[in-house]
Each structure stands twice: as C-alpha cells, then as structure tokens.
Write a protein that holds these residues in place. Structure first.
Motif, PDB file in Angstrom:
ATOM      1  N   ASP A 429       0.849  -1.187   0.000  1.00 41.53           N
ATOM      2  CA  ASP A 429       0.000   0.000   0.000  1.00 41.53           C
ATOM      3  C   ASP A 429       0.893   1.249   0.000  1.00 41.53           C
ATOM      4  O   ASP A 429       1.764   1.401   0.862  1.00 41.53           O
ATOM      5  CB  ASP A 429      -0.897  -0.011   1.238  1.00 41.53           C
ATOM      6  N   ILE A 430       0.693   2.137  -0.969  1.00 42.60           N
ATOM      7  CA  ILE A 430       1.555   3.305  -1.107  1.00 42.60           C
ATOM      8  C   ILE A 430       1.442   4.230   0.096  1.00 42.60           C
ATOM      9  O   ILE A 430       2.449   4.769   0.575  1.00 42.60           O
ATOM     10  CB  ILE A 430       1.237   4.055  -2.421  1.00 42.60           C
ATOM     11  N   GLU A 431       0.236   4.430   0.595  1.00 39.55           N
ATOM     12  CA  GLU A 431       0.084   5.310   1.750  1.00 39.55           C
ATOM     13  C   GLU A 431       0.798   4.738   2.977  1.00 39.55           C
ATOM     14  O   GLU A 431       1.370   5.481   3.779  1.00 39.55           O
ATOM     15  CB  GLU A 431      -1.402   5.547   2.056  1.00 39.55           C
ATOM     16  N   GLU A 432       0.785   3.418   3.100  1.00 36.67           N
ATOM     17  CA  GLU A 432       1.510   2.799   4.207  1.00 36.67           C
ATOM     18  C   GLU A 432       3.012   3.028   4.053  1.00 36.67           C
ATOM     19  O   GLU A 432       3.710   3.330   5.033  1.00 36.67           O
ATOM     20  CB  GLU A 432       1.219   1.295   4.252  1.00 36.67           C
ATOM     21  N   VAL A 433       3.522   2.879   2.830  1.00 38.12           N
ATOM     22  CA  VAL A 433       4.942   3.119   2.579  1.00 38.12           C
ATOM     23  C   VAL A 433       5.301   4.568   2.907  1.00 38.12           C
ATOM     24  O   VAL A 433       6.323   4.842   3.558  1.00 38.12           O
ATOM     25  CB  VAL A 433       5.302   2.786   1.117  1.00 38.12           C
ATOM     26  N   CYS A 434       4.467   5.506   2.487  1.00 36.22           N
ATOM     27  CA  CYS A 434       4.722   6.916   2.798  1.00 36.22           C
ATOM     28  C   CYS A 434       4.680   7.161   4.303  1.00 36.22           C
ATOM     29  O   CYS A 434       5.451   7.978   4.835  1.00 36.22           O
ATOM     30  CB  CYS A 434       3.702   7.805   2.088  1.00 36.22           C
ATOM     31  N   GLY A 435       3.814   6.441   5.012  1.00 36.57           N
ATOM     32  CA  GLY A 435       3.768   6.548   6.465  1.00 36.57           C
ATOM     33  C   GLY A 435       5.053   6.064   7.101  1.00 36.57           C
ATOM     34  O   GLY A 435       5.524   6.635   8.100  1.00 36.57           O
ATOM     35  N   ARG A 436       5.648   5.032   6.537  1.00 31.42           N
ATOM     36  CA  ARG A 436       6.914   4.514   7.067  1.00 31.42           C
ATOM     37  C   ARG A 436       8.051   5.507   6.827  1.00 31.42           C
ATOM     38  O   ARG A 436       8.911   5.703   7.701  1.00 31.42           O
ATOM     39  CB  ARG A 436       7.214   3.155   6.430  1.00 31.42           C
ATOM     40  N   TYR A 437       8.053   6.151   5.670  1.00 34.07           N
ATOM     41  CA  TYR A 437       9.038   7.205   5.419  1.00 34.07           C
ATOM     42  C   TYR A 437       8.845   8.360   6.398  1.00 34.07           C
ATOM     43  O   TYR A 437       9.814   8.926   6.919  1.00 34.07           O
ATOM     44  CB  TYR A 437       8.926   7.728   3.989  1.00 34.07           C
ATOM     45  N   THR A 438       7.589   8.707   6.639  1.00 33.69           N
ATOM     46  CA  THR A 438       7.299   9.823   7.548  1.00 33.69           C
ATOM     47  C   THR A 438       7.816   9.528   8.952  1.00 33.69           C
ATOM     48  O   THR A 438       8.397  10.405   9.614  1.00 33.69           O
ATOM     49  CB  THR A 438       5.789  10.100   7.583  1.00 33.69           C
ATOM     50  N   ALA A 439       7.632   8.313   9.412  1.00 30.84           N
ATOM     51  CA  ALA A 439       8.108   7.940  10.745  1.00 30.84           C
ATOM     52  C   ALA A 439       9.627   8.067  10.837  1.00 30.84           C
ATOM     53  O   ALA A 439      10.169   8.562  11.840  1.00 30.84           O
ATOM     54  CB  ALA A 439       7.672   6.515  11.073  1.00 30.84           C
ATOM     55  N   LEU A 440      10.327   7.640   9.784  1.00 26.57           N
ATOM     56  CA  LEU A 440      11.784   7.767   9.776  1.00 26.57           C
ATOM     57  C   LEU A 440      12.206   9.226   9.727  1.00 26.57           C
ATOM     58  O   LEU A 440      13.124   9.644  10.447  1.00 26.57           O
ATOM     59  CB  LEU A 440      12.367   7.012   8.581  1.00 26.57           C
ATOM     60  N   ALA A 441      11.561  10.006   8.869  1.00 25.68           N
ATOM     61  CA  ALA A 441      11.924  11.422   8.744  1.00 25.68           C
ATOM     62  C   ALA A 441      11.710  12.159  10.061  1.00 25.68           C
ATOM     63  O   ALA A 441      12.546  12.973  10.469  1.00 25.68           O
ATOM     64  CB  ALA A 441      11.110  12.067   7.626  1.00 25.68           C
ATOM     65  N   ARG A 442      10.607  11.876  10.717  1.00 28.17           N
ATOM     66  CA  ARG A 442      10.327  12.521  12.001  1.00 28.17           C
ATOM     67  C   ARG A 442      11.423  12.172  13.021  1.00 28.17           C
ATOM     68  O   ARG A 442      11.869  13.026  13.800  1.00 28.17           O
ATOM     69  CB  ARG A 442       8.954  12.081  12.503  1.00 28.17           C
ATOM     70  N   LYS A 443      11.870  10.949  12.998  1.00 27.07           N
ATOM     71  CA  LYS A 443      12.928  10.503  13.908  1.00 27.07           C
ATOM     72  C   LYS A 443      14.281  11.118  13.548  1.00 27.07           C
ATOM     73  O   LYS A 443      14.986  11.650  14.424  1.00 27.07           O
ATOM     74  CB  LYS A 443      13.011   8.977  13.888  1.00 27.07           C
ATOM     75  N   PHE A 444      14.642  11.062  12.271  1.00 30.12           N
ATOM     76  CA  PHE A 444      15.959  11.516  11.854  1.00 30.12           C
ATOM     77  C   PHE A 444      16.113  13.032  11.962  1.00 30.12           C
ATOM     78  O   PHE A 444      17.203  13.534  12.264  1.00 30.12           O
ATOM     79  CB  PHE A 444      16.249  11.085  10.418  1.00 30.12           C
ATOM     80  N   MET A 445      15.049  13.781  11.707  1.00 31.76           N
ATOM     81  CA  MET A 445      15.151  15.232  11.710  1.00 31.76           C
ATOM     82  C   MET A 445      15.349  15.807  13.108  1.00 31.76           C
ATOM     83  O   MET A 445      15.586  17.007  13.279  1.00 31.76           O
ATOM     84  CB  MET A 445      13.914  15.852  11.053  1.00 31.76           C
ATOM     85  N   GLN A 446      15.241  14.971  14.124  1.00 36.88           N
ATOM     86  CA  GLN A 446      15.497  15.429  15.491  1.00 36.88           C
ATOM     87  C   GLN A 446      16.987  15.598  15.780  1.00 36.88           C
ATOM     88  O   GLN A 446      17.356  16.238  16.743  1.00 36.88           O
ATOM     89  CB  GLN A 446      14.895  14.447  16.505  1.00 36.88           C
TER      90      GLN A 446
END
Length: 447
Positions: A429-446
């Motif tokens: 599911d593309i939206e699920e994949v984008c959600g996984r990227y979002t979780a990583l970005a939120r973590k890494f940008m800290q």
C-alpha cells in the motif's frame, strides 16, 4: 579533470558484437565438422584472454587518482562549494503532501519511461505517431512491444500501459527505493555497507544457484560476488565496469525523503549506499540526486533544488561540470536538449550517470513545475529513461506536492505498488509506505 581532458579510445560496438557472434557460430560449426573438443579448447583460451583483459582494465581504472575526484567522504566534503548544508531543522507542515508527490512522481516517471526504455528518440516518436499518441507523451502509453512478455519477475509488459495497470508495475528502480527504506528501518542512519548488503541478500530473489534476479549491471555483479562468498569492498568492484553508471543515483531517493531540507545528510547516506559498488562520478551522482531531492522539500523551484544539489559534490568533478553545462545551455524541448548534450558527451555510455543526470536537469528546466511536461520531455530524450523519468518525477513531485500532479498519473496505481521482494507481499500500500518514510523522517530530523 575537465571534459576536454577526456580522450576516448576509438572502437566499434558493431565490430565487437560481430566478432562475438562469429565466435558463437564457429563453436557450433566446429561441432558440426566433428572437432568439438578442439573447438572447446580454443573457446577456453578465448575466455581466459577475455577475463585477463577485464582484469587489466579493472587494475587500470582503480589505480587512477585525481585530486579533483576523490573517493573518500572527507576529501569529497573538502572540495564542495559553499552550500546551505541544512535548510530545515524540523519536519515541515507540508511534508506529507510533498513526500506523496515525490513518491507518486517517481512511480509515474518510472512507469512512463519503462515502456520504451533505451529506445532511440526516432523509434519512440514513430511508435507514438503509429498509435496516434502525443510525443513527448502526455499520458501513459496505450501500446507496448511484446505485451505478454514478463516484466521484472512478477509483472507483464502490458502492465505498463494505460488501461492495464492495477498497481505501480514492478521495476528495479522502484525496488531500489524500497531497499533503501528497508535498510533505514532496520539499521537507521548509521547503517554500514555490510548492513545494506545483508538487506539485499535477504530480499532480492535468486534465479538458480547464486544468480540474483531483479537487479542488473553493477548491482547484479555485486550480488553475484557476495553470494559466491566475496566480501566488501571487493565484491562491489570485482569485474564491475559500471563504476560511473546511473544505477547508483537511482538508489538515492530514500535518503532525500527521510532528510527533507537536509541535503548534507541525504548526500552522506547516499555516499554510503552508492560507494559500495561505484566510484568517483558514479558516487557523486548519487550524492547530488539525494541532496537535490532533499532540497526539493524546502524550495518552490526544481532548479533551485538542482543548484543546491551541486553544493554537496566536488566543485570541479566531471559530474558537476556536466550539470553546470546543462544549466548554462537551456533548451526549449527534448530534441534540442538531446542533440546538444550528445554533441558534447558523445563518447559516453548511454547508461552513464552524467549523461542521464543531464537529461533529468534539462527535463526539469523545460518542464518548470508542470509535472506532465517534466516527465514527458525527460523520457523523450531517450537514454535510461525509466530512471530519468523516475528521478525527474521525484524532484518535481517533492516541489509541487501530490495535489498538483494530474490524477491520470496516479489513479491507475489504485494506491498500491507491485513488487518482487522475498518474504514480502506481492503488493504494498503506497500510503503505508509513505507513512513509514514519515516515521523515519520525524525521527531523523530530530538530530
């Protein structure tokens, strides 16, 4: 090193192919004449000579050093021009819209280009005229050669055409994006090249004994070497003539997605990934694309993202020269762009990191912020045009967001992508994949 310093040894592709065909025919003829044993001996001598020649070339290129084109990250950083390094300190409010634009944009550009990948301009143009379609294309192709033929293990060629998609069709250039995601999810930003190799060995399918499927060129060579017991870094370099080819930067998107507005970090991650089996301009291409994609989340002009991407690679390398050349020679359409580029870079392989990156930059410049025009003009330049269409779509999509991409490019996917990785479902599911990227970005940008 400058382009004017590059002197190509004259050779003929046609001659090489004809001589290889002659060897094949003589092998069969020797059997028919009753001397297959002697023919086999001659063939073994031929193979040994070819392998010796490849080893000599490998030693030659790996021994060359250039102060403007180092291979280690710290030296690369010292040769960068001034740049912003980091544009955003936190995840922007419009991140998800831009991420979806980048991801869907990559999928759309890849699918459009894959239908006639590496076809010459005149072939694509004649194909479009025969079926009364626009060229450059303004929608997915309606017809394709060999429609029932397999396409990347789980798909068919027909899946690439309008009216016959039920998801993003499978392709190595979309699989690389997922492999980057899987590596980052398991190991984080501190992943090693050995970590990445383990992800590849775990998920890429095999065909027969130690033969990797679903990847090509230097990636297949590396995987075959790894599966046959070689370790890094040798496994990435042994018998690999693809050190400056495009594949390294087709793997760069994930690093831009998880480091939005942080081009320096995106380039560092791409360096770790790409340098496993590329050198010099092959690596700089990945760093440039990752940085440009990262910057695209923080700017409103694709060409600004391109210029920021240049600040993360050596200022005087051959790749940077090519991008500067593209910026200094704007074109009105694909034909002018291709003709101008090949007049300067005609000695290079059609799968070069440099020539194909020039296609992307020129396509972005011609298209401005018009998504359809951007990917249509980019793939019309030929070359490795599923890769170029994907990356142009990724950068443009990150700038304009999914809401600005015409639905004709995204609706046919039905919100999912078709993949061929071991141990994973056939569709994601593309939206699920984008959600996984979002979780990583939120973590890494800290950080």
């Amino acid at each position: 090193m400058k382009l004017r310093d590059v002197k190509y040894v004259p050779f003929s592709d046609t001659w090489l192919k004809e001589k290889t065909d002659d060897i094949t025919r003589y092998l069969r003829l020797s059997a028919e004449f009753g001397c297959s044993n002697e023919g086999g001996r001659i063939y073994e001598d031929f193979k040994n000579n070819i392998n010796k020649c490849i080893s000599q070339f490998q030693e030659l290129v790996l021994a060359q050093k250039d102060d403007d084109e180092p291979d280690d990250l710290e030296s690369i950083k010292k040769l960068r021009p001034e740049g912003p390094r980091r544009l955003l300190s936190h995840l922007p409010d419009d991140y998800l819209n831009r991420l979806r634009g980048a991801f869907y944009g990559r999928m759309a550009g890849c699918t459009l280009g894959a239908a006639l990948e590496f076809n010459p301009i005149e072939t694509m143009k004649a194909w479009a005229e025969y079926f009364n379609e626009d060229f450059p294309p303004t929608d997915y192709w309606t017809h394709i050669k060999d429609p029932a033929a397999p396409h990347y293990i789980t798909g068919r060629k027909l899946d690439l055409t309008r009216g016959h998609m039920d998801a993003v069709p499978p392709d190595d250039d979309t699989i690389y994006t997922l492999l980057g995601l899987l590596t980052l999810e398991k190991y984080g930003m501190d992943f090693t090249q050995e970590d990445m190799a383990e992800i590849w060995k775990r998920y890429l399918p095999l065909d027969g004994e130690n033969e990797s499927r679903g990847c090509y060129w230097g990636e297949r060579i590396m995987m075959t070497n790894l599966l046959n017991g070689q370790e890094l870094p040798e496994a990435g370099l042994e018998a690999n003539p693809n050190l400056q080819n495009i594949a390294g930067w087709t793997r760069a998107d994930s690093y831009g997605y998880v480091c939005p507005g942080w081009p320096e970090k995106a380039a560092e991650l791409a360096y770790k990934d790409c340098s496993v089996n590329h050198r010099r301009n092959g690596v700089y291409g990945a760093m440039f694309m990752a940085a440009a994609i990262s910057a695209a989340f923080a700017v409103d002009d694709p060409m600004e993202a391109v210029r920021i991407g240049l600040t993360e690679i050596p200022e005087n390398c051959l790749f940077a020269e090519g991008i500067h050349w593209a910026l200094e020679h704007p074109c009105s359409d694909y034909r002018e762009a291709a003709d101008k580029m090949w007049a300067v870079y005609g000695g290079m392989f059609n799968g070069s990191a440099i020539t194909n990156a020039i296609h992307v930059v020129m396509g972005l410049d011609i298209g401005k912020k018009d998504f359809t025009r951007t990917i249509g003009q980019t793939i019309a330049m030929s070359g490795d045009n599923d890769c170029t269409g994907a990356t142009a779509g990724s950068i443009a999509g990150a700038v304009i967001g999914k809401e600005a991409i015409p639905s004709k490019w995204t609706d046919p996917f039905r919100g999912r992508m078709h993949i061929y990785l071991k141990g994973l479902p056939e569709y994601l599911d593309i939206e699920e994949v984008c959600g996984r990227y979002t979780a990583l970005a939120r973590k890494f940008m800290q950080f």
